[in-house]
Write a protein that holds these residues in place. Structure first.
Motif, PDB file in Angstrom:
ATOM      1  N   ASN A  31       0.825  -1.213   0.000  1.00 47.90           N
ATOM      2  CA  ASN A  31       0.000   0.000   0.000  1.00 47.90           C
ATOM      3  C   ASN A  31       0.863   1.269   0.000  1.00 47.90           C
ATOM      4  O   ASN A  31       0.343   2.375   0.132  1.00 47.90           O
ATOM      5  N   GLY A  32       2.171   1.106  -0.122  1.00 46.16           N
ATOM      6  CA  GLY A  32       3.040   2.262  -0.227  1.00 46.16           C
ATOM      7  C   GLY A  32       3.572   2.764   1.102  1.00 46.16           C
ATOM      8  O   GLY A  32       4.565   3.476   1.152  1.00 46.16           O
ATOM      9  N   GLU A  33       2.917   2.369   2.202  1.00 45.87           N
ATOM     10  CA  GLU A  33       3.376   2.796   3.528  1.00 45.87           C
ATOM     11  C   GLU A  33       4.700   2.108   3.864  1.00 45.87           C
ATOM     12  O   GLU A  33       4.908   0.960   3.484  1.00 45.87           O
ATOM     13  N   PRO A  34       5.594   2.790   4.572  1.00 40.89           N
ATOM     14  CA  PRO A  34       6.839   2.132   4.927  1.00 40.89           C
ATOM     15  C   PRO A  34       6.681   1.131   6.067  1.00 40.89           C
ATOM     16  O   PRO A  34       5.884   1.348   6.977  1.00 40.89           O
ATOM     17  N   LEU A  35       7.409   0.026   5.976  1.00 38.55           N
ATOM     18  CA  LEU A  35       7.457  -0.947   7.063  1.00 38.55           C
ATOM     19  C   LEU A  35       8.859  -0.867   7.663  1.00 38.55           C
ATOM     20  O   LEU A  35       9.845  -1.088   6.985  1.00 38.55           O
ATOM     21  N   LYS A  36       8.909  -0.514   8.949  1.00 33.50           N
ATOM     22  CA  LYS A  36      10.217  -0.346   9.592  1.00 33.50           C
ATOM     23  C   LYS A  36      10.739  -1.704  10.041  1.00 33.50           C
ATOM     24  O   LYS A  36      10.140  -2.341  10.894  1.00 33.50           O
ATOM     25  N   VAL A  37      11.823  -2.141   9.446  1.00 31.29           N
ATOM     26  CA  VAL A  37      12.383  -3.448   9.780  1.00 31.29           C
ATOM     27  C   VAL A  37      13.519  -3.326  10.799  1.00 31.29           C
ATOM     28  O   VAL A  37      13.654  -4.143  11.692  1.00 31.29           O
ATOM     29  N   GLU A 396      -6.642  -5.124   5.347  1.00 29.12           N
ATOM     30  CA  GLU A 396      -6.629  -4.467   6.666  1.00 29.12           C
ATOM     31  C   GLU A 396      -5.345  -4.786   7.413  1.00 29.12           C
ATOM     32  O   GLU A 396      -4.739  -3.921   8.037  1.00 29.12           O
ATOM     33  N   LEU A 397      -4.918  -6.062   7.354  1.00 31.23           N
ATOM     34  CA  LEU A 397      -3.707  -6.463   8.064  1.00 31.23           C
ATOM     35  C   LEU A 397      -2.464  -5.805   7.476  1.00 31.23           C
ATOM     36  O   LEU A 397      -1.524  -5.485   8.189  1.00 31.23           O
ATOM     37  N   GLU A 398      -2.494  -5.602   6.157  1.00 29.06           N
ATOM     38  CA  GLU A 398      -1.318  -5.013   5.511  1.00 29.06           C
ATOM     39  C   GLU A 398      -1.101  -3.561   5.916  1.00 29.06           C
ATOM     40  O   GLU A 398      -0.034  -2.998   5.690  1.00 29.06           O
ATOM     41  N   ASP A 399      -2.118  -2.956   6.544  1.00 29.00           N
ATOM     42  CA  ASP A 399      -1.898  -1.616   7.092  1.00 29.00           C
ATOM     43  C   ASP A 399      -0.974  -1.654   8.294  1.00 29.00           C
ATOM     44  O   ASP A 399      -0.366  -0.650   8.664  1.00 29.00           O
ATOM     45  N   HIS A 400      -0.887  -2.819   8.924  1.00 28.12           N
ATOM     46  CA  HIS A 400      -0.086  -2.919  10.157  1.00 28.12           C
ATOM     47  C   HIS A 400       1.172  -3.755   9.985  1.00 28.12           C
ATOM     48  O   HIS A 400       2.112  -3.618  10.741  1.00 28.12           O
ATOM     49  N   LEU A 401       1.153  -4.677   9.039  1.00 27.31           N
ATOM     50  CA  LEU A 401       2.213  -5.692   8.961  1.00 27.31           C
ATOM     51  C   LEU A 401       2.815  -5.735   7.561  1.00 27.31           C
ATOM     52  O   LEU A 401       2.217  -5.239   6.606  1.00 27.31           O
ATOM     53  N   SER A 402       3.984  -6.366   7.446  1.00 31.95           N
ATOM     54  CA  SER A 402       4.548  -6.597   6.117  1.00 31.95           C
ATOM     55  C   SER A 402       3.610  -7.559   5.378  1.00 31.95           C
ATOM     56  O   SER A 402       2.820  -8.271   5.998  1.00 31.95           O
ATOM     57  N   ASP A 403       3.722  -7.589   4.058  1.00 33.25           N
ATOM     58  CA  ASP A 403       2.809  -8.429   3.274  1.00 33.25           C
ATOM     59  C   ASP A 403       2.909  -9.894   3.695  1.00 33.25           C
ATOM     60  O   ASP A 403       1.896 -10.583   3.837  1.00 33.25           O
ATOM     61  N   SER A 404       4.138 -10.357   3.925  1.00 29.66           N
ATOM     62  CA  SER A 404       4.267 -11.769   4.285  1.00 29.66           C
ATOM     63  C   SER A 404       3.740 -12.026   5.696  1.00 29.66           C
ATOM     64  O   SER A 404       3.111 -13.050   5.956  1.00 29.66           O
ATOM     65  N   ALA A 405       3.972 -11.094   6.614  1.00 28.44           N
ATOM     66  CA  ALA A 405       3.449 -11.271   7.976  1.00 28.44           C
ATOM     67  C   ALA A 405       1.926 -11.209   7.968  1.00 28.44           C
ATOM     68  O   ALA A 405       1.259 -11.923   8.729  1.00 28.44           O
ATOM     69  N   ALA A 406       1.344 -10.387   7.107  1.00 32.80           N
ATOM     70  CA  ALA A 406      -0.112 -10.283   7.016  1.00 32.80           C
ATOM     71  C   ALA A 406      -0.705 -11.603   6.535  1.00 32.80           C
ATOM     72  O   ALA A 406      -1.676 -12.119   7.095  1.00 32.80           O
ATOM     73  N   GLU A 407      -0.057 -12.186   5.515  1.00 37.56           N
ATOM     74  CA  GLU A 407      -0.551 -13.470   4.989  1.00 37.56           C
ATOM     75  C   GLU A 407      -0.437 -14.569   6.044  1.00 37.56           C
ATOM     76  O   GLU A 407      -1.335 -15.384   6.220  1.00 37.56           O
ATOM     77  N   GLN A 408       0.685 -14.560   6.734  1.00 36.47           N
ATOM     78  CA  GLN A 408       0.935 -15.558   7.772  1.00 36.47           C
ATOM     79  C   GLN A 408      -0.100 -15.426   8.894  1.00 36.47           C
ATOM     80  O   GLN A 408      -0.637 -16.427   9.384  1.00 36.47           O
ATOM     81  N   THR A 409      -0.390 -14.208   9.286  1.00 36.61           N
ATOM     82  CA  THR A 409      -1.354 -13.955  10.357  1.00 36.61           C
ATOM     83  C   THR A 409      -2.750 -14.416   9.949  1.00 36.61           C
ATOM     84  O   THR A 409      -3.479 -15.030  10.733  1.00 36.61           O
ATOM     85  N   LEU A 410      -3.093 -14.153   8.698  1.00 36.81           N
ATOM     86  CA  LEU A 410      -4.407 -14.576   8.232  1.00 36.81           C
ATOM     87  C   LEU A 410      -4.495 -16.110   8.172  1.00 36.81           C
ATOM     88  O   LEU A 410      -5.524 -16.694   8.517  1.00 36.81           O
ATOM     89  N   ARG A 411      -3.397 -16.746   7.770  1.00 39.19           N
ATOM     90  CA  ARG A 411      -3.399 -18.219   7.754  1.00 39.19           C
ATOM     91  C   ARG A 411      -3.547 -18.760   9.176  1.00 39.19           C
ATOM     92  O   ARG A 411      -4.251 -19.736   9.407  1.00 39.19           O
ATOM     93  N   ALA A 412      -2.894 -18.104  10.128  1.00 35.83           N
ATOM     94  CA  ALA A 412      -2.993 -18.567  11.525  1.00 35.83           C
ATOM     95  C   ALA A 412      -4.427 -18.460  12.015  1.00 35.83           C
ATOM     96  O   ALA A 412      -4.989 -19.421  12.553  1.00 35.83           O
ATOM     97  N   VAL A 413      -5.055 -17.305  11.828  1.00 36.73           N
ATOM     98  CA  VAL A 413      -6.409 -17.122  12.352  1.00 36.73           C
ATOM     99  C   VAL A 413      -7.400 -18.036  11.629  1.00 36.73           C
ATOM    100  O   VAL A 413      -8.388 -18.483  12.203  1.00 36.73           O
TER     101      VAL A 413
END
Ligand code: ADP
Ligand code: MG
Length: 442
Positions: A31-37, A396-413
């Motif tokens: 979404n263009g927002e920076p993810l601080k690693v 919605e998750l990608e607003d808070h997390l990296s794309d891979s973390a968002a996918e992983q979180t959705l798979r978990a839930v």
């Protein structure tokens, strides 16, 4: 655990070979927002030391190492090497990769020579140096073999030879043993340490990235504990043992335990508001969750276990145990306290319950403690047809997390919600459906 040692890591002891100063790195999300690693990372490599950077997977270790290697840039901050800020790959800094990164179409000798390409040496000198690196690391007789003809351990020796052939002042290692089986990894660690302690390597300083606590204690003089989201150095631990080290020495075990305790994230319990919808969830199956609960409840633990002890009893690595323990803590079935994992009363109940009671308990915990699960159920409740596409929650998750973390979180839930029979997931339609209890079906 306090952060009181952190400042030690940045004190200039006058012996410094390389320094990392306030390094921050962000990546752009979809979404263009920076993810601080990485955030404000400071570290100092001194002459004659092996420094460990110990952190969980996804914490930004490889990113930091690539910055130190000059392969990618920091968003802000600096790497100071030989009195100047690094601006790209520098002579004297070499790296060993987790994946070996060999050229399959080149022989061992040619792969090692490739490490020297940038230096513009005469053919003969290149060959001579490559051959001595090959001998040094124990690849004699394999010079003309191709990588596919070698075992994993021998391939990684080629990775080491290719880095060592440049006579680096600094050797960066990114989990170089983690793709190898246990015995092969130990042999290569020991061989490397022998060369190091016998002074056969011209290297001044080593930075070893790892997620393996034992490996860090086995190899390093100093360990920097790295936190996640964003990656940051949160503690510095000196390892006071001489090489060769004995893993069974009680002081070795104690230090491993202490580091486990430091790395155990303790989230506040009680209030369900602790987590937000955008909290990253560990992708752990309900089988693993139930398995750990059952083991913890049984002998010899009876509700409380030392984390390193139960990890080795279950043949799990740190990287595998932590997420399971963390998920149990998030759900209120266990607590993590100073390197131990403890069952809560709910955890005990779960371990002793039958299948239906387990599902009920799990559903209750999921809906009260994991806001994302409650959110998905809320949306499904409100929608006509009780269906919603997964992409809606993913964005919605990608607003808070990296794309891979968002996918992983959705798979978990998704796994957890299915087990709890709160909602189902249609893989083909990529949509969630509310689970309608049988009694209410038409
Ligand atoms: P580690 O080595 O500790 O496992 P990494 O440095 O590989 O961690 O990754 C840290 C985080 O940065 C991860 O969330 C990863 O998805 C993200 N990341 C790494 N490289 C990139 C990139 N090129 N673009 C976007 N995100 C990245
Ligand atoms: Mg990595």
């Amino acid at each position: 655990m306090s952060d009181e040692h952190v400042s030690d890591a940045v004190v200039d002891n006058g012996n410094s070979v390389l320094r990392v100063r306030g390094v921050t790195r962000a990546f752009a999300r979809q979404n263009g927002e920076p993810l601080k690693v990485l955030e404000a990372v400071d570290l100092n490599l001194g002459k004659g030391e092996i420094v460990g950077l110990l952190g969980r997977s996804g914490s930004g270790k490889s990113t930091l190492l690539r910055i130190v290697a000059g392969l990618i840039r920091a968003t802000s901050g600096q790497v100071l090497y030989r009195g100047a800020a690094l601006s790209g790959p520098a002579e004297g800094i070499a790296m060993v990769f987790q994946s070996f990164a060999l050229f399959p179409w080149l022989t061992v000798l040619q792969n090692v020579e490739a490490g020297l390409e940038a230096q513009g040496l005469a053919r003969d000198e290149m060959r001579e140096r490559a051959e001595s690196a090959i001998d040094l690391i124990g690849l004699n007789g394999f010079a003309n073999a191709f990588p596919r003809e070698l075992s994993g351990g021998m391939r990684q020796r080629v990775g080491f030879a290719r880095a060592l052939v440049t006579d680096p002042a600094i050797l960066l290692m990114d989990e170089p043993f983690s793709a190898l089986d246990v015995l092969t990894a130990e042999t290569l660690r020991t061989d490397f340490l022998d060369l190091w302690t016998e002074g056969k390597l011209p290297i001044q300083s080593v930075l070893l990235v790892t997620h393996n606590i034992e490996e860090a204690v086995f190899m390093c003089d100093r360990i920097l504990v790295f936190s996640s989201n964003p990656g940051r150095v949160t503690a510095e631990i000196k390892v006071p043992f001489k090489h060769p080290r004995n893993r069974l020495d009680p002081r070795f075990r104690q230090l491993v335990d202490d580091i486990y305790a430091r790395m155990t994230v303790r989230t506040k319990t009680g209030a369900a508001t602790v987590l937000s919808i955008g909290e990253r969830l560990p992708e752990v199956s309900t089988n693993l969750l139930a398995g750990l609960l059952e083991n913890l409840a049984a002998e010899p633990y009876r509700g409380r276990a030392d984390m390193p002890a139960i990890a080795s009893a279950l043949a799990l690595e740190v990287d595998e145990l932590f997420p399971i323990a963390e998920a149990l803590q998030m759900l209120g079935f266990a607590e993590l306290i100073s390197g131990d994992i403890l069952l809560t009363p709910l955890g005990h109940e779960f371990a002793e319950a039958g299948m239906q009671a387990r599902k009920h308990s799990f559903a209750r915990q999921l809906l009260t403690r994991i806001p994302l699960a409650a959110h998905i159920k809320g949306v499904l409740d409100d929608r006509p047809g009780h269906r919603a596409p997964s992409v809606r929650f993913l964005s919605e998750l990608e607003d808070h997390l990296s794309d891979s973390a968002a996918e992983q979180t959705l798979r978990a839930v998704t796994m957890w919600g299915r087990y709890a029979e709160i909602f189902t997931y249609d893989d083909e339609a990529e949509a969630f459906d509310l689970e309608i209890p049988e009694s209410e079906q038409a």
